[in-house]
Scaffold this active site. Structure first.
Site, PDB file in Angstrom:
ATOM      1  N   TYR A 159      -1.026   3.477 -15.135  1.00  0.00           N
ATOM      2  CA  TYR A 159       0.601   2.992 -14.509  1.00  0.00           C
ATOM      3  C   TYR A 159       0.568   1.367 -14.362  1.00  0.00           C
ATOM      4  CZ  TYR A 159       3.092   1.267 -10.778  1.00  0.00           C
ATOM      5  OH  TYR A 159       4.775   0.538  -9.837  1.00  0.00           O
ATOM      6  N   ASP A 187      -3.006  -5.258 -19.672  1.00  0.00           N
ATOM      7  CA  ASP A 187      -2.093  -5.473 -18.082  1.00  0.00           C
ATOM      8  C   ASP A 187      -2.725  -5.939 -17.101  1.00  0.00           C
ATOM      9  OD1 ASP A 187      -1.053  -5.043 -15.987  1.00  0.00           O
ATOM     10  OD2 ASP A 187      -0.102  -2.979 -16.213  1.00  0.00           O
ATOM     11  N   LYS A 239       1.384  -9.743  -9.076  1.00  0.00           N
ATOM     12  CA  LYS A 239       0.052 -10.061  -8.125  1.00  0.00           C
ATOM     13  C   LYS A 239      -0.627 -11.397  -7.445  1.00  0.00           C
ATOM     14  CE  LYS A 239      -0.722  -5.087  -8.087  1.00  0.00           C
ATOM     15  NZ  LYS A 239       0.600  -5.038  -6.686  1.00  0.00           N
TER      16      LYS A 239
END
Length: 456
Positions: free
Chosen positions: A161, A263, A290
């Site tokens: 993801y 990522d 985040k």
């Protein structure tokens, strides 16, 4: 190491299940939400049947719902809140900045400071650009590498993801019926209506299989702008990459002039210098989000100056134009600076120690209960699996229907007894947590596992 000595019996567990009662405040909110949002939901990740509890407030490592029930937060808004809720230093800095204006049609000093901090900590970061989410960061990284290489395709890993973007959603949820061979996984659509051209421009690779991945990259090299990899991909079971696997990716992409993108939107949690610091492999670009925003919407693309130059507007029209009304807004930047300054090397070391203790203790709970299970992760991250088979890649971590139902019961029972985790089994720690919170979590986990042996 934390143990399960003195485990609570299911009968002695505190109950936090008032949200599920007919006529609860959460039930009323969900009924209202259904009239204004599709399915009463605006984030697929927070949906649960028939409806979730609604949060009222958070403090430290605890969340209180609208019914007044309090739960240990082992999810931290899907790993974003590494300092938990309402940390005084972050609240103070964000509030002070907000009182002087929340956004401007001009840059601010705070974005320069946070960019400098990221460049200091992230090995691949010579230049930084900010976005408002990790998804946007990945989008801009891909756009940038296409501009840098002049090539159209990207490669990503099966099951991984990387946000809500058609290209990186390819093969996010492929199944045995359509995933093809391990050597050349089929590009499958995640969302109905995905154009076939998107599938054609994404090469899917098998995670943690170096020889197979390298062979396919070499076959597609002349068309590839980038290889995107999360070193500890949550949707691939939160399985850490093998170091030799990442090194092989670095070597083959360098040999063929392909950009390697890490990522680290989630995996930046695992070390002071991020996952790339832990593994000792430096990519061309890194996407972040985040924890670097201190609880506010944020994303960032960081990378080598040569690659990041595609965004540079100082010589006229850049090769990859990039705008965004709220990019690097000063409130997010101030909160992010406060959060990152609190994340000292010592803070990371403490979280690493707690995480290692927790993963070992939860695995011990499975063994003592006689229930199949495993726990993966690194640093402050952990993920519970309802199986004890060997876990290596996406295909081995994909749950069967029976396993999925067992995991659903486990997570639901934890929620009903004061612990919040993701329905996928994902969890994470925050700096307000200590040994007392871990002991309570382990005892509750053991007691909930014991229910698997009783009536359902």
């Amino acid at each position: 190491m934390a143990t399960t000595t003195g485990v609570k019996s299911p009968q002695t567990l505190a109950e936090t299940r008032r949200w599920a009662e007919p006529g609860s405040k959460s039930a009323a909110l969900f009924a209202q939400a259904q009239s204004v949002m599709p399915g009463g939901n605006t984030r697929t990740t927070v949906y649960m049947a028939p409806y979730p509890p609604y949060a009222a407030s958070g403090e430290g490592c605890w969340i209180t719902d609208v019914e007044g029930d309090r739960r240990l937060d082992c999810l931290n808004n899907y790993t974003a809140l590494i300092h938990g809720h309402a940390h005084p230093a972050i609240v103070e800095d964000a509030t002070r900045r907000l009182a002087r204006g929340s956004s401007f049609p001009l840059p601010t000093p705070e974005e320069v400071e946070l960019a400098a901090l990221i460049c200091d900590r992230v090995p691949s970061a010579e230049r930084v650009r900010f976005t408002n989410s990790g998804s946007e960061a990945v989008m801009m990284a891909i756009k940038g590498t296409r501009a840098w290489t002049g090539r159209p395709k990207i490669a990503k890993f099966e099951g991984a993801y990387h946000g809500s973007y058609d290209y990186v959603e390819v093969s996010l949820s492929s199944s045995p019926e359509n995933w093809g061979s391990l050597a050349a996984p089929t590009s499958t659509a995640y969302s109905r209506g995905t154009p076939s051209s998107v599938l054609d421009d994404v090469v899917v690779l098998p995670f943690n299989h170096a020889e197979l991945a390298v062979a396919r990259i070499e076959r597609e090299a002349r068309h590839l702008a980038a290889v995107v990899v999360d070193p500890i991909p949550n949707r691939v079971g939160l399985m850490p990459a093998r170091r030799e696997f990442l090194r092989a990716l670095r070597e083959v992409t360098t040999a063929h002039g392909i950009a390697l993108i890490f990522d680290e939107v989630i995996s930046f949690r695992v070390g002071y210098h991020g996952a790339q610091g832990v593994f000792g492999v430096t990519p061309d670009m890194t996407t972040l989000g985040k924890i670097i925003g201190g609880g506010f919407p944020v994303g960032a693309v960081a990378g080598r100056a040569e690659v990041m130059a595609v965004f540079d507007p100082t010589g006229g029209q850049p090769a990859a134009p990039h705008g965004g009304t709220f990019n690097a807004n000063p409130v997010t930047m101030a909160a992010g600076l406060a959060a990152m300054r609190l994340l000292t090397a010592e803070a990371y070391a403490r979280l690493d120690e707690l995480g290692a203790k927790l993963r070992a203790s939860l695995e011990a709970c499975f063994k003592q209960a006689g229930v199949p299970g495993a726990v993966t992760g690194m640093g402050s991250l952990f993920r519970v699996h309802p199986t004890d088979r060997e876990l290596v890649d996406y295909r081995s971590t994909r749950t069967t229907p029976e396993e999925s139902e067992r995991l659903r019961r486990l997570v639901r029972r934890l929620m009903e007894h004061g612990v919040l985790m993701s329905v996928t089994g994902l969890g994470c720690l925050s700096t307000p947590m200590g040994d007392a919170e871990l002991e309570s979590l382990i005892e509750t986990f053991a007691a909930v596992l014991a229910m698997e042996r009783g009536p359902r």
